[in-house]
Structures are given as structure tokens and as C-alpha cells.
Scaffold this active site. Structure first.
Site, PDB file in Angstrom:
ATOM      1  N   THR A 154       4.260  16.733   0.926  1.00  0.00           N
ATOM      2  CA  THR A 154       3.112  15.880   0.607  1.00  0.00           C
ATOM      3  C   THR A 154       3.302  14.517   1.260  1.00  0.00           C
ATOM      4  O   THR A 154       2.872  14.298   2.375  1.00  0.00           O
ATOM      5  CB  THR A 154       2.927  15.754  -0.923  1.00  0.00           C
ATOM      6  OG1 THR A 154       4.167  15.382  -1.516  1.00  0.00           O
ATOM      7  CG2 THR A 154       2.452  17.074  -1.513  1.00  0.00           C
ATOM      8  N   LYS A 180      11.216  19.727  -0.439  1.00  0.00           N
ATOM      9  CA  LYS A 180      10.274  18.631  -0.234  1.00  0.00           C
ATOM     10  C   LYS A 180      10.527  17.588  -1.305  1.00  0.00           C
ATOM     11  O   LYS A 180      10.980  17.880  -2.409  1.00  0.00           O
ATOM     12  CB  LYS A 180       8.834  19.122  -0.269  1.00  0.00           C
ATOM     13  CG  LYS A 180       8.319  19.635  -1.620  1.00  0.00           C
ATOM     14  CD  LYS A 180       7.811  18.598  -2.596  1.00  0.00           C
ATOM     15  CE  LYS A 180       6.775  17.691  -1.973  1.00  0.00           C
ATOM     16  NZ  LYS A 180       6.287  16.674  -2.981  1.00  0.00           N
ATOM     17  N   THR A 191       8.097  14.084  -6.704  1.00  0.00           N
ATOM     18  CA  THR A 191       8.021  15.494  -7.049  1.00  0.00           C
ATOM     19  C   THR A 191       8.951  16.232  -6.101  1.00  0.00           C
ATOM     20  O   THR A 191       8.832  16.111  -4.912  1.00  0.00           O
ATOM     21  CB  THR A 191       6.590  15.972  -6.853  1.00  0.00           C
ATOM     22  OG1 THR A 191       5.753  15.097  -7.598  1.00  0.00           O
ATOM     23  CG2 THR A 191       6.300  17.355  -7.348  1.00  0.00           C
ATOM     24  N   GLU A 277      10.001   7.248  -0.018  1.00  0.00           N
ATOM     25  CA  GLU A 277       8.784   6.559   0.408  1.00  0.00           C
ATOM     26  C   GLU A 277       9.083   5.112   0.789  1.00  0.00           C
ATOM     27  O   GLU A 277       9.594   4.332  -0.013  1.00  0.00           O
ATOM     28  CB  GLU A 277       7.732   6.624  -0.703  1.00  0.00           C
ATOM     29  CG  GLU A 277       7.184   8.028  -0.881  1.00  0.00           C
ATOM     30  CD  GLU A 277       6.277   8.171  -2.081  1.00  0.00           C
ATOM     31  OE1 GLU A 277       5.527   9.156  -2.107  1.00  0.00           O
ATOM     32  OE2 GLU A 277       6.322   7.317  -2.990  1.00  0.00           O
ATOM     33  N   ASN A 431       2.421   3.829  -3.102  1.00  0.00           N
ATOM     34  CA  ASN A 431       2.117   4.284  -4.471  1.00  0.00           C
ATOM     35  C   ASN A 431       0.992   3.514  -5.112  1.00  0.00           C
ATOM     36  O   ASN A 431       0.329   4.025  -6.017  1.00  0.00           O
ATOM     37  CB  ASN A 431       3.405   4.226  -5.305  1.00  0.00           C
ATOM     38  CG  ASN A 431       4.343   5.344  -4.958  1.00  0.00           C
ATOM     39  OD1 ASN A 431       4.146   6.484  -5.380  1.00  0.00           O
ATOM     40  ND2 ASN A 431       5.349   5.052  -4.153  1.00  0.00           N
ATOM     41  N   THR A 436      -6.325   6.225  -4.850  1.00  0.00           N
ATOM     42  CA  THR A 436      -7.545   5.428  -4.688  1.00  0.00           C
ATOM     43  C   THR A 436      -7.792   5.088  -3.242  1.00  0.00           C
ATOM     44  O   THR A 436      -8.783   4.464  -2.901  1.00  0.00           O
ATOM     45  CB  THR A 436      -7.448   4.126  -5.488  1.00  0.00           C
ATOM     46  OG1 THR A 436      -6.292   3.397  -5.087  1.00  0.00           O
ATOM     47  CG2 THR A 436      -7.346   4.415  -6.980  1.00  0.00           C
TER      48      THR A 436
END
Length: 436
Positions: A154, A180, A191, A277, A431, A436
């Protein structure tokens, strides 16, 4: 020297496995989003799953399947929707997913394990899944591991894959894995998903024990952001197709197999931490001197997970005080007069006393650990039905030389390691804009 060698092939390197990954339309981005791993024969199956009280439907499904019978033929993973916190309809969707695949493979649904990743609170797009499963099965290949690895990610920047080979009873035995994970990584077994295949013959109870121990030394020893996922799943299959004698109890052959399993899991775990990230470097924390290994891992994981330590590493600031503070709050008793801290080759603290060191050179050491590894590009089409944080610059997997933080707290025999990454501005951006 390790008693194995790295080979190509990922989860299809062991004998008797095929895999596939396709674009089924689960992600509006149009990127691959549906993966399948299949064993030609029924395989011993074990799993380690999230300890969160809020669990995805696939986690509950897998636990029930493995509790009834520790075997499987297939692992199906969808990306795009986590199918967590989706109530009874989410459970229905999970069951239907298994039934659809079972019909296509002509096997029992009880031989299928499930995994999901994506936005929490969103159900699987079942229309896309229904039409995608026949295409997915048709795409199965003995060289399909890379496609599967690419279809489960993802916000990852890179697919994560490894395969190792050793010799047991004069025959080659292989273990392969894909994983992942990039954000929401603080597994308690993020996740995080990891799938491991093996062609050795192992008793179910022993295979589960091996996986539990390997998880503690790998996926349970990494952190990116301190958040445990609703979907964390580590699933391992062993199908016996190497034709080696069955391993039913611990001994030399079992120890060799478990060591290789642990090495596969650690490689994948470190790849997840490195791909955190917004991260610019991998951090490895080494702790010695505790009364046992569990205590050492607890200190190591606390340091690796400290936001202040992670921020200092990102700022290339050799601020050992933050390391000391994190070690002290880990819940492991030790005498602070025994504390020693090293950053790479730089000895910063010894016998609880600060030392003079070349701060500029230590900062340069941290700068050299950072690379031009690209940070995430937020997908242009911020669609609340997709992962708006999904990263577009998919690169080849790479594990850079980590920043080494070495901590000693005494004279005990306990040792432990943990892995994490630095905390950058980009983590917040990714994040903050996730849905959004």
C-alpha cells in the site's frame, strides 16, 4: 558463517508453490491489489497475528481455520481495504472470498487463509474481487512471487522479498518470503503482512513454535511509529515437497531450519523498518548485559520506538541523552552506573558517565547512513475510497547499512536487537493526508 545461501524466487523458490498478483480494481489508483500463493499439496500452516482487540475479519477467520486444522493450500490477500471494524458484513465478505477462491481452485474453503490491508473501516470491494479471482488463478505461476509481492503493498515504496536455501539430509531445502508494511508498524504478535513458504516437512506443533520464536526475533522487534495494526498477520506454510524426512522434534536439523526461518523473517522485518513512511535510514539497536534476551529486546525496542531518538537521528544529532532516557523507561531494571552507549564507533557514555567525543564526526556518521531513498509522493487523486497516502515511486528493494546504536546495561548474558527508522517531516504529511 550462515549455513545457507540466498537465492532468487521469493515465495515460489521452495518446491511446489505458485503465486500471482493482479490488478482487480480494488484500488482506484489502478495499481496491483490482489495476490495469491498456492501450494500444490496440502501444507502445514502456522500463523502469528495481531494482539489488538480491534481485529480485521481475516484475522479472526485465519485463527478459526488454523485452530480447527493447522493446514492450508492457499493464501489470498487483497490490498486497498482492510476489512477491519466492518462488523458482521465484513465477516461475510471474508467467508465469501474464501468460498469464491475454493470453487475456482476446486479445493475446500477450509484450506484457504486470508489477509487484507488498506483503510480501516472499509469493506472489500466484492464486485471487483468476484471478477478478479478467476483472473488471479489463471495468472498463477512458478515465477509469480514478484507479482504477488507487488500486489500486497500500500504505502510501501518497495516490495519486500527473500529466499534462502540450505541442505538437510543431503537434499536442498528452501524458505521464501514476501512482506508489506511501511506505516502503522509496531507488531505485537503492522499494517504488516508477511507470508512465508517452505518445502521441508515439519510437524504442525513444531512449525508453530519455530514461527513464534522467529516472530519475536524479527517482526516483534521492529517499530516505525508505535501503532499496532488491526491486520498484522504472519502466515507460514511448509509443504514437505523437498522430500526430506519429517522434522518432529528439536535437534540439529530443526535448529538449522529455524535459524533459516528466523533469517528470512529478520530480512523482511528490517526491510519494513527501512521502508518506514518518510524514513531516510534504518536504525539497529543492539542491547547486551541484561538478565535474559527478552529484557534486552524490550530495551532495544523501546529505544528504536522513541520518537525523540528517531527525531534526533533524522536531525543527524548524536543526542545520547535521549537514548539513555529511553533505555531507562523500558521497564527493565539495571544500575545506571553500568550504562554504556555507542553510536557506530563513537563511545558516548561509559559507566554511566558522559565522554568527550567528536560530535561533528558522529553527526557525519548519521548523515552517511541517510540515502537518497525517495520519500512518498502522495497520490494526486486523493480519493477517500483509496489510500491517498499510497506511494507511487516503487523502487527495487534495498537494505542500506543501518545506524548502529549499541547499549550495554550490565554483565548479564542477555542480548537483543530491534530495528526501526528515523522520524521525518514526511511521516506527518503522509499520514495527515491518508484518507483526505
Amino acid at each position: 558463517m550462515a549455513d545457507w545461501q540466498e537465492i532468487t524466487g521469493g515465495v515460489t523458490a521452495p518446491k511446489g508453490y505458485r503465486a500471482a498478483g493482479i490488478t482487480a480494481g480494488l484500488k482506484p489508483s489502478g495499481l496491483p491489489d490482489l495476490a495469491l500463493i498456492v501450494s500444490d499439496v496440502e501444507a502445514i500452516a502456522s500463523g502469528v497475528f495481531t494482539t489488538s482487540q480491534v481485529k480485521a475479519a481475516c484475522v479472526d477467520y485465519c485463527r478459526q481455520i488454523l485452530q480447527a486444522k493447522p493446514s492450508a493450500r492457499a493464501i489470498l490477500c487483497n490490498a486497498g481495504q482492510a476489512n477491519a471494524a466492518t462488523g458482521s458484513q465484513g465477516i461475510h465478505d471474508a467467508n465469501e472470498s474464501a468460498e469464491l477462491l475454493a470453487k475456482e481452485l476446486n479445493i475446500s474453503p477450509e484450506l484457504i487463509l486470508l489477509a487484507s490491508t488498506g483503510v480501516i473501516g472499509q469493506r472489500i470491494k466484492m464486485d471487483a474481487l468476484r471478477s478478479g479471482i478467476p483472473k488471479l488463478v489463471a495468472a498463477l505461476s512458478e515465477t509469480g512471487s514478484d507479482a504477488a509481492a507487488g500486489a500486497i503493498i500500500t504505502t510501501d515504496l518497495v516490495p519486500k522479498s527473500i529466499a534462502l536455501e540450505t541442505t538437510i539430509s543431503d537434499r536442498p531445502v528452501r524458505i521464501g518470503g514476501i512482506a508489506k508494511g511501511s506505516g502503522m508498524i509496531h507488531p505485537n504478535m503492522a499494517t504488516m503482512l508477511a507470508f512465508v513458504t517452505c518445502d521441508a516437512a515439519v510437524s504442525p506443533h513444531l512449525w508453530q513454535q519455530m514461527l513464534n520464536r522467529a516472530a519475536d526475533k524479527s517482526f516483534n522487534s521492529i517499530t516505525v511509529d508505535g501503532d499496532t495494526s488491526t491486520n498484522d498477520s504472519l502466515i507460514a506454510l511448509a509443504n514437505g515437497q523437498s522430500r526430506t524426512p519429517a522434522i518432529t522434534e528439536m535437534g540439529a536439523e530443526a535448529e538449522k531450519l529455524e535459524a533459516m526461518l528466523t533469517a528470512v523473517c529478520q530480512h523482511l522485518a528490517k526491510a519494513i523498518a527501512r521502508d518506514g513512511e518518510g524514513a531516510t535510514c534504518l536504525i539497529e539497536v543492539q542491547v547486551t548485559g541484561t538478565h535474559d534476551d527478552l529484557a534486552a529486546r524490550q530495551i532495544a525496542k523501546t529505544i528504536a520506538g522513541s520518537s525523540l531518538v528517531k527525531s534526533a537521528i533524522f536531525g543527524r544529532d548524536p543526542n545520547w541523552g535521549r537514548i539513555a532516557a529511553a533505555a531507562g523507561r523500558a521497564g527493565v531494571p539495571f544500575e545506571q552506573d553500568n550504562l554504556q552507549i555507542k553510536l557506530g564507533d563513537f563511545l558516548l557514555l561509559e559507566n554511566g558517565q558522559p565522554l568527550q567525543f567528536d560530535r561533528a564526526a558522529a553527526s557525519t556518521y548519521l548523515k552517511q547512513a541517510a540515502t537518497d531513498y525517495p520519500v512518498a509522493d502522495v497520490v494526486a487523486t486523493n480519493n477517500s475510497n483509496d489510500l491517498s497516502g499510497e506511494r507511487s515511486n516503487i523502487k527495487t528493494q534495498r537494505l542500506d547499512t543501518p545506524v548502529i546504536i549499541a547499549v550495554s546495561v550490565g554483565n548479564g548474558h542477555g542480548t537483543g536487537k530491534a530495528w526501526g527508522c528515523d522520524l521525518s517531516y514526511d511521516y506527518v504529511k503522509i499520514n495527515a493526508e491518508y484518507t483526505t
